[in-house]
Scaffold this motif. Structure first.
Motif, PDB file in Angstrom:
ATOM      1  N   ARG A  90       0.928  -0.900  -0.063  1.00 20.15           N
ATOM      2  CA  ARG A  90       0.191   0.046  -0.060  1.00 20.15           C
ATOM      3  C   ARG A  90       0.876   1.303   0.466  1.00 20.15           C
ATOM      4  NH1 ARG A  90      -2.377  -0.382   4.543  1.00 20.15           N
ATOM      5  NH2 ARG A  90      -0.589   1.872   5.861  1.00 20.15           N
ATOM      6  N   VAL A  91       2.044   0.708   0.848  1.00 19.74           N
ATOM      7  CA  VAL A  91       2.721   2.314   1.067  1.00 19.74           C
ATOM      8  C   VAL A  91       3.588   2.834   0.021  1.00 19.74           C
ATOM      9  CG1 VAL A  91       4.756   3.803   1.562  1.00 19.74           C
ATOM     10  CG2 VAL A  91       3.287   2.117   3.085  1.00 19.74           C
ATOM     11  N   MET A  92       4.358   1.432  -0.906  1.00 19.75           N
ATOM     12  CA  MET A  92       4.656   1.941  -1.912  1.00 19.75           C
ATOM     13  C   MET A  92       3.896   1.966  -3.890  1.00 19.75           C
ATOM     14  SD  MET A  92       7.671  -1.438  -1.414  1.00 19.75           S
ATOM     15  CE  MET A  92       8.039  -1.059  -3.015  1.00 19.75           C
ATOM     16  N   GLN A 128       2.636   5.715  -3.742  1.00 20.01           N
ATOM     17  CA  GLN A 128       3.418   6.675  -4.449  1.00 20.01           C
ATOM     18  C   GLN A 128       3.310   6.868  -5.635  1.00 20.01           C
ATOM     19  OE1 GLN A 128       5.421   7.840  -2.189  1.00 20.01           O
ATOM     20  NE2 GLN A 128       4.454   6.237  -0.772  1.00 20.01           N
ATOM     21  N   TYR A 129       2.837   6.026  -6.524  1.00 25.71           N
ATOM     22  CA  TYR A 129       2.320   6.320  -7.553  1.00 25.71           C
ATOM     23  C   TYR A 129       0.371   6.811  -7.979  1.00 25.71           C
ATOM     24  CZ  TYR A 129       6.205   4.693 -10.606  1.00 25.71           C
ATOM     25  OH  TYR A 129       7.740   4.468 -11.136  1.00 25.71           O
ATOM     26  N   TYR A 130      -0.572   6.944  -6.651  1.00 26.71           N
ATOM     27  CA  TYR A 130      -1.616   7.437  -7.082  1.00 26.71           C
ATOM     28  C   TYR A 130      -1.910   8.277  -8.192  1.00 26.71           C
ATOM     29  CZ  TYR A 130      -5.715   8.397  -5.122  1.00 26.71           C
ATOM     30  OH  TYR A 130      -7.575   8.683  -5.308  1.00 26.71           O
ATOM     31  N   ASP A 131      -1.673   9.049  -8.146  1.00 26.47           N
ATOM     32  CA  ASP A 131      -1.578  10.454  -9.393  1.00 26.47           C
ATOM     33  C   ASP A 131      -0.340   9.970 -10.584  1.00 26.47           C
ATOM     34  OD1 ASP A 131      -2.419  11.985  -7.366  1.00 26.47           O
ATOM     35  OD2 ASP A 131      -0.848  13.593  -6.889  1.00 26.47           O
ATOM     36  N   ALA A 132       0.080   8.740 -10.933  1.00 26.83           N
ATOM     37  CA  ALA A 132       0.711   8.584 -11.900  1.00 26.83           C
ATOM     38  C   ALA A 132      -0.267   7.928 -12.712  1.00 26.83           C
ATOM     39  CB  ALA A 132       1.692   8.137 -11.924  1.00 26.83           C
ATOM     40  N   VAL A 133      -1.260   6.752 -11.430  1.00 21.78           N
ATOM     41  CA  VAL A 133      -2.493   5.721 -12.825  1.00 21.78           C
ATOM     42  C   VAL A 133      -3.183   6.685 -12.952  1.00 21.78           C
ATOM     43  CG1 VAL A 133      -1.395   3.814 -11.363  1.00 21.78           C
ATOM     44  CG2 VAL A 133      -3.400   5.023 -10.318  1.00 21.78           C
ATOM     45  N   VAL A 192      -5.028  -1.734  -3.619  1.00 23.29           N
ATOM     46  CA  VAL A 192      -4.429  -1.125  -3.097  1.00 23.29           C
ATOM     47  C   VAL A 192      -4.108   0.729  -3.045  1.00 23.29           C
ATOM     48  CG1 VAL A 192      -2.689  -0.934  -4.382  1.00 23.29           C
ATOM     49  CG2 VAL A 192      -2.513  -1.660  -2.274  1.00 23.29           C
ATOM     50  N   LEU A 193      -5.209   1.045  -3.676  1.00 20.73           N
ATOM     51  CA  LEU A 193      -5.485   2.722  -3.846  1.00 20.73           C
ATOM     52  C   LEU A 193      -6.673   2.868  -3.156  1.00 20.73           C
ATOM     53  CD1 LEU A 193      -3.058   3.675  -6.741  1.00 20.73           C
ATOM     54  CD2 LEU A 193      -2.237   3.657  -4.564  1.00 20.73           C
ATOM     55  N   GLY A 194      -7.668   2.239  -3.009  1.00 15.62           N
ATOM     56  CA  GLY A 194      -8.461   2.526  -2.350  1.00 15.62           C
ATOM     57  C   GLY A 194     -10.024   2.449  -3.254  1.00 15.62           C
ATOM     58  N   GLY A 195      -9.567   1.774  -4.346  1.00 14.05           N
ATOM     59  CA  GLY A 195     -10.265   1.552  -5.341  1.00 14.05           C
ATOM     60  C   GLY A 195     -11.018   0.331  -5.666  1.00 14.05           C
TER      61      GLY A 195
END
Length: 175
Positions: free
Chosen positions: A151-153, A156-161, A170-173
């Motif tokens: 999740r932490v890693m 780091q790409y939350y915006d990039a996806v 894993v990002l809350g989707g």
């Protein structure tokens, strides 16, 4: 699934390798990033696992199996800071691997029976717990921190996806 030591041991044995595979040789941007605020980085997580190997699982098993007081020493949730001080991720991964191997060797010397799994200790917050609870919690604790690392890693790409975030559990989707 009911707890069985023969099923728990392979999981506990694999954790250092899984975490090493995830983290070894990664750039600082991966291992020193967190989820914002006062959340943990991968370095913090590995240091926390090391601190647990030193002060939690086997010492508490010994309290349950031993004579005398059955009260556990409270776990220091800030103890990982001293563990990580001045160490690289590679050093932390090596230390975790060694400590886990030693602790599992020690665990395997204990005659774990149905009777011993029902022996109890006193957790400072939870109250009476059994050896079965403790050993099952050790497995789930490992899995919790593997999930946390993912999740932490991923964060780091939350915006990039971009718009795919809605499909990234894993990002809350939703998935």
């Amino acid at each position: 699934m009911q707890f069985a030591i023969e099923n728990a041991l392979p999981m506990l044995e694999r954790t250092p390798q899984v975490i090493e595979t995830m983290l070894y040789g990664l750039a600082d941007e991966w291992i020193y990033s967190n989820e914002g605020g006062d959340t943990w980085t991968p370095v913090d997580i590995v240091a926390h696992l090391i601190h647990g190997e030193k002060t939690d699982w086997i010492p508490r098993t010994q309290v349950i199996m031993g004579e005398g007081s059955k009260t556990f020493v409270p776990f220091d949730m800030e103890g990982h800071h001293a563990v990580k001080k001045g160490k690289t991720m590679s050093q932390l991964l090596d230390e975790f691997k060694i400590l886990r191997k030693e602790n599992l060797a020690q665990l395997k010397t204990i005659d774990i029976t149905e009777e011993s799994l029902n022996r109890t200790g006193i957790h400072p917050i939870l109250g009476t717990v059994t050896l079965r609870h403790l050993l099952a919690a050790w497995v789930v604790h490992d899995l919790t921190h593997i999930h946390q690392l993912s999740r932490v890693m991923a964060k780091q790409y939350y915006d990039a996806v971009g718009p795919w975030v809605q499909f990234m559990g894993v990002l809350g989707g939703k998935r």
